[in-house]
Design a protein around this motif. Structure first.
Motif, PDB file in Angstrom:
ATOM      1  N   MET A   1      21.103   1.739 -64.973  1.00 50.35           N
ATOM      2  CA  MET A   1      20.935   3.017 -64.320  1.00 50.35           C
ATOM      3  C   MET A   1      20.985   4.165 -65.335  1.00 50.35           C
ATOM      4  SD  MET A   1      20.446   4.332 -61.414  1.00 50.35           S
ATOM      5  CE  MET A   1      20.739   5.679 -60.353  1.00 50.35           C
ATOM      6  N   LYS A   2      21.926   4.071 -66.313  1.00 53.24           N
ATOM      7  CA  LYS A   2      22.042   5.096 -67.333  1.00 53.24           C
ATOM      8  C   LYS A   2      20.760   5.187 -68.157  1.00 53.24           C
ATOM      9  CE  LYS A   2      26.629   6.190 -68.935  1.00 53.24           C
ATOM     10  NZ  LYS A   2      27.691   5.868 -69.857  1.00 53.24           N
ATOM     11  N   ASN A   3      20.196   4.040 -68.504  1.00 47.85           N
ATOM     12  CA  ASN A   3      18.978   4.021 -69.305  1.00 47.85           C
ATOM     13  C   ASN A   3      17.801   4.622 -68.542  1.00 47.85           C
ATOM     14  OD1 ASN A   3      20.216   2.946 -71.532  1.00 47.85           O
ATOM     15  ND2 ASN A   3      19.746   0.824 -70.992  1.00 47.85           N
ATOM     16  N   ILE A   4      17.733   4.385 -67.251  1.00 46.12           N
ATOM     17  CA  ILE A   4      16.656   4.962 -66.446  1.00 46.12           C
ATOM     18  C   ILE A   4      16.779   6.479 -66.439  1.00 46.12           C
ATOM     19  CG2 ILE A   4      15.727   5.167 -64.098  1.00 46.12           C
ATOM     20  CD1 ILE A   4      16.487   2.214 -63.704  1.00 46.12           C
ATOM     21  N   PHE A   5      17.996   6.989 -66.270  1.00 44.17           N
ATOM     22  CA  PHE A   5      18.236   8.427 -66.279  1.00 44.17           C
ATOM     23  C   PHE A   5      17.850   9.034 -67.630  1.00 44.17           C
ATOM     24  CE2 PHE A   5      19.833  12.310 -64.775  1.00 44.17           C
ATOM     25  CZ  PHE A   5      20.553  12.908 -65.786  1.00 44.17           C
ATOM     26  N   LYS A   6      18.252   8.398 -68.736  1.00 42.22           N
ATOM     27  CA  LYS A   6      17.914   8.894 -70.072  1.00 42.22           C
ATOM     28  C   LYS A   6      16.403   8.891 -70.280  1.00 42.22           C
ATOM     29  CE  LYS A   6      22.185   7.634 -72.429  1.00 42.22           C
ATOM     30  NZ  LYS A   6      22.796   6.753 -73.433  1.00 42.22           N
ATOM     31  N   THR A   7      15.739   7.848 -69.813  1.00 38.45           N
ATOM     32  CA  THR A   7      14.285   7.761 -69.936  1.00 38.45           C
ATOM     33  C   THR A   7      13.620   8.894 -69.148  1.00 38.45           C
ATOM     34  OG1 THR A   7      14.441   5.367 -70.182  1.00 38.45           O
ATOM     35  CG2 THR A   7      12.272   6.270 -69.614  1.00 38.45           C
ATOM     36  N   TYR A   8      14.114   9.154 -67.934  1.00 39.80           N
ATOM     37  CA  TYR A   8      13.580  10.225 -67.107  1.00 39.80           C
ATOM     38  C   TYR A   8      13.742  11.572 -67.815  1.00 39.80           C
ATOM     39  CZ  TYR A   8      13.126  13.596 -63.343  1.00 39.80           C
ATOM     40  OH  TYR A   8      12.759  14.672 -62.587  1.00 39.80           O
ATOM     41  N   ILE A   9      14.906  11.829 -68.380  1.00 41.84           N
ATOM     42  CA  ILE A   9      15.165  13.088 -69.092  1.00 41.84           C
ATOM     43  C   ILE A   9      14.225  13.212 -70.289  1.00 41.84           C
ATOM     44  CG2 ILE A   9      16.872  14.359 -70.488  1.00 41.84           C
ATOM     45  CD1 ILE A   9      17.397  14.523 -67.498  1.00 41.84           C
ATOM     46  N   LEU A  10      14.036  12.149 -71.034  1.00 41.72           N
ATOM     47  CA  LEU A  10      13.139  12.164 -72.192  1.00 41.72           C
ATOM     48  C   LEU A  10      11.703  12.477 -71.769  1.00 41.72           C
ATOM     49  CD1 LEU A  10      12.670  11.716 -75.221  1.00 41.72           C
ATOM     50  CD2 LEU A  10      12.308   9.312 -74.698  1.00 41.72           C
ATOM     51  N   ILE A  11      11.226  11.823 -70.734  1.00 42.49           N
ATOM     52  CA  ILE A  11       9.855  12.054 -70.259  1.00 42.49           C
ATOM     53  C   ILE A  11       9.717  13.491 -69.768  1.00 42.49           C
ATOM     54  CG2 ILE A  11       8.191  11.455 -68.438  1.00 42.49           C
ATOM     55  CD1 ILE A  11       9.202   8.535 -68.755  1.00 42.49           C
ATOM     56  N   PHE A  12      10.706  13.986 -69.010  1.00 44.87           N
ATOM     57  CA  PHE A  12      10.682  15.357 -68.513  1.00 44.87           C
ATOM     58  C   PHE A  12      10.641  16.339 -69.681  1.00 44.87           C
ATOM     59  CE2 PHE A  12      11.120  18.613 -65.471  1.00 44.87           C
ATOM     60  CZ  PHE A  12      12.015  19.539 -65.960  1.00 44.87           C
ATOM     61  N   SER A  13      11.427  16.110 -70.709  1.00 42.27           N
ATOM     62  CA  SER A  13      11.448  16.991 -71.887  1.00 42.27           C
ATOM     63  C   SER A  13      10.106  16.992 -72.604  1.00 42.27           C
ATOM     64  CB  SER A  13      12.541  16.561 -72.865  1.00 42.27           C
ATOM     65  OG  SER A  13      13.800  16.686 -72.267  1.00 42.27           O
ATOM     66  N   LEU A  14       9.498  15.823 -72.739  1.00 43.87           N
ATOM     67  CA  LEU A  14       8.199  15.735 -73.393  1.00 43.87           C
ATOM     68  C   LEU A  14       7.131  16.471 -72.597  1.00 43.87           C
ATOM     69  CD1 LEU A  14       8.219  12.049 -74.693  1.00 43.87           C
ATOM     70  CD2 LEU A  14       8.424  14.146 -76.039  1.00 43.87           C
ATOM     71  N   CYS A  15       7.203  16.386 -71.277  1.00 43.28           N
ATOM     72  CA  CYS A  15       6.248  17.103 -70.435  1.00 43.28           C
ATOM     73  C   CYS A  15       6.397  18.605 -70.610  1.00 43.28           C
ATOM     74  CB  CYS A  15       6.429  16.735 -68.964  1.00 43.28           C
ATOM     75  SG  CYS A  15       5.896  15.059 -68.588  1.00 43.28           S
ATOM     76  N   LEU A  16       7.621  19.073 -70.673  1.00 37.38           N
ATOM     77  CA  LEU A  16       7.854  20.498 -70.854  1.00 37.38           C
ATOM     78  C   LEU A  16       7.362  20.995 -72.203  1.00 37.38           C
ATOM     79  CD1 LEU A  16      11.364  21.340 -69.373  1.00 37.38           C
ATOM     80  CD2 LEU A  16       9.141  22.068 -68.548  1.00 37.38           C
ATOM     81  N   SER A  17       7.430  20.159 -73.216  1.00 37.75           N
ATOM     82  CA  SER A  17       7.049  20.601 -74.551  1.00 37.75           C
ATOM     83  C   SER A  17       5.582  21.009 -74.606  1.00 37.75           C
ATOM     84  CB  SER A  17       7.341  19.507 -75.584  1.00 37.75           C
ATOM     85  OG  SER A  17       6.508  18.392 -75.373  1.00 37.75           O
ATOM     86  N   ASN A  18       4.740  20.485 -73.712  1.00 37.48           N
ATOM     87  CA  ASN A  18       3.337  20.875 -73.677  1.00 37.48           C
ATOM     88  C   ASN A  18       3.157  22.292 -73.153  1.00 37.48           C
ATOM     89  OD1 ASN A  18       2.536  18.418 -74.664  1.00 37.48           O
ATOM     90  ND2 ASN A  18       2.267  17.519 -72.636  1.00 37.48           N
ATOM     91  N   ASP A  19       4.150  22.830 -72.480  1.00 43.71           N
ATOM     92  CA  ASP A  19       4.055  24.162 -71.906  1.00 43.71           C
ATOM     93  C   ASP A  19       4.674  25.236 -72.792  1.00 43.71           C
ATOM     94  OD1 ASP A  19       2.745  23.206 -69.674  1.00 43.71           O
ATOM     95  OD2 ASP A  19       4.550  23.066 -68.459  1.00 43.71           O
ATOM     96  N   LYS A  20       5.065  24.888 -74.014  1.00 49.32           N
ATOM     97  CA  LYS A  20       5.652  25.878 -74.920  1.00 49.32           C
ATOM     98  C   LYS A  20       4.600  26.931 -75.255  1.00 49.32           C
ATOM     99  CE  LYS A  20       8.867  22.805 -77.265  1.00 49.32           C
ATOM    100  NZ  LYS A  20       9.101  22.060 -78.505  1.00 49.32           N
ATOM    101  N   ILE A  21       5.020  28.193 -75.178  1.00 50.14           N
ATOM    102  CA  ILE A  21       4.134  29.312 -75.475  1.00 50.14           C
ATOM    103  C   ILE A  21       4.543  29.981 -76.779  1.00 50.14           C
ATOM    104  CG2 ILE A  21       3.371  31.582 -74.682  1.00 50.14           C
ATOM    105  CD1 ILE A  21       2.345  29.415 -72.933  1.00 50.14           C
ATOM    106  N   GLY A  22       5.848  30.130 -76.956  1.00 48.29           N
ATOM    107  CA  GLY A  22       6.366  30.833 -78.117  1.00 48.29           C
ATOM    108  C   GLY A  22       7.862  30.621 -78.229  1.00 48.29           C
ATOM    109  N   PHE A  23       8.496  31.496 -78.976  1.00 52.32           N
ATOM    110  CA  PHE A  23       9.941  31.383 -79.171  1.00 52.32           C
ATOM    111  C   PHE A  23      10.545  32.766 -79.359  1.00 52.32           C
ATOM    112  CE2 PHE A  23       7.914  31.091 -83.281  1.00 52.32           C
ATOM    113  CZ  PHE A  23       8.668  31.923 -84.089  1.00 52.32           C
ATOM    114  N   ILE A  24      11.842  32.843 -79.145  1.00 48.60           N
ATOM    115  CA  ILE A  24      12.580  34.084 -79.363  1.00 48.60           C
ATOM    116  C   ILE A  24      12.779  34.238 -80.866  1.00 48.60           C
ATOM    117  CG2 ILE A  24      14.757  35.307 -78.956  1.00 48.60           C
ATOM    118  CD1 ILE A  24      13.138  34.943 -76.395  1.00 48.60           C
ATOM    119  N   ALA A  25      12.252  35.317 -81.434  1.00 48.48           N
ATOM    120  CA  ALA A  25      12.424  35.569 -82.868  1.00 48.48           C
ATOM    121  C   ALA A  25      13.763  36.254 -83.129  1.00 48.48           C
ATOM    122  CB  ALA A  25      11.281  36.430 -83.392  1.00 48.48           C
ATOM    123  N   ASN A  26      14.117  37.194 -82.255  1.00 45.05           N
ATOM    124  CA  ASN A  26      15.434  37.814 -82.332  1.00 45.05           C
ATOM    125  C   ASN A  26      15.781  38.400 -80.975  1.00 45.05           C
ATOM    126  OD1 ASN A  26      14.437  40.505 -82.074  1.00 45.05           O
ATOM    127  ND2 ASN A  26      14.033  40.589 -84.257  1.00 45.05           N
TER     128      ASN A  26
END
Length: 190
Positions: A1-26
């Motif tokens: 169950m723990k591994n499934i949760f970690k896998t889900y979090i990893l996939i969710f994070s990778l999906c979000l990374s495609n939506d990066k627009i920019g970053f806070i410079a200051n």
């Protein structure tokens, strides 16, 4: 169950990374990032934190924040009591909604424009910089700092070019006035 949760979090994070627009410079003072994802809590804006498609960045009294787009061709710097929504259409265009307040904007690209929208005005920046203030009555003051910026009044459908060292006043009644920029219009903390 723990591994499934970690896998889900990893996939969710990778999906979000495609939506990066920019970053806070200051960021200084009380600055928040509100995600369009309802499950994501409100975050404090700190240098290096990513901004994603649909995020809202909000500054409060005595605060300011700068956002740099991932391709480093454009940036905005928000002064106190301002709010922007970061948009990302399917093309490479950069779009920002200035909900209220004021921002300095700069775009070094000669090919890909930066668009800033308010309730009254659309500003198009190509290889230029400027400063935009939207007032409580929704009138806008657009200052051209480096090179010219194009503006479009949404009410009257009027278009004009604001040359360097000039400003345009774009009104909800549809009028656009051009005048010389006054000295000291740019806040120290922007």
């Amino acid at each position: 169950m723990k591994n499934i949760f970690k896998t889900y979090i990893l996939i969710f994070s990778l999906c979000l990374s495609n939506d990066k627009i920019g970053f806070i410079a200051n960021a200084y003072g009380d600055v928040e990032i509100l995600s369009k994802e309802k499950r994501v809590p409100i975050l404090s804006a700190v240098a290096g934190r990513y901004i994603y498609k649909g995020d809202v960045v909000r500054t409060y009294k005595d605060s300011y924040c700068s956002v740099v787009f991932l391709d480093y061709s454009a940036m905005i710097s928000m002064s106190e009591m301002s709010e922007v929504s970061i948009k990302a259409p399917k093309s490479k265009l950069k779009k920002i909604d200035l909900n209220y307040g004021s921002i300095y904007f700069e775009n070094s690209s000669q090919l890909i424009p930066l668009f800033v929208f308010t309730g009254t005005t659309q500003v198009r920046s190509v290889s230029s910089s400027g400063y935009l203030v939207t007032l409580k009555n929704r009138d806008d003051h657009i200052y051209s700092i480096k090179n010219s910026v194009n503006i479009f009044n949404r009410y009257s459908k009027l278009k004009t070019i604001v040359q360097s060292n000039n400003k345009a006043l774009s009104y909800t009644g549809g009028e656009i006035e051009i005048a010389s920029s006054e000295e000291g219009f740019l806040p120290e903390k922007v």
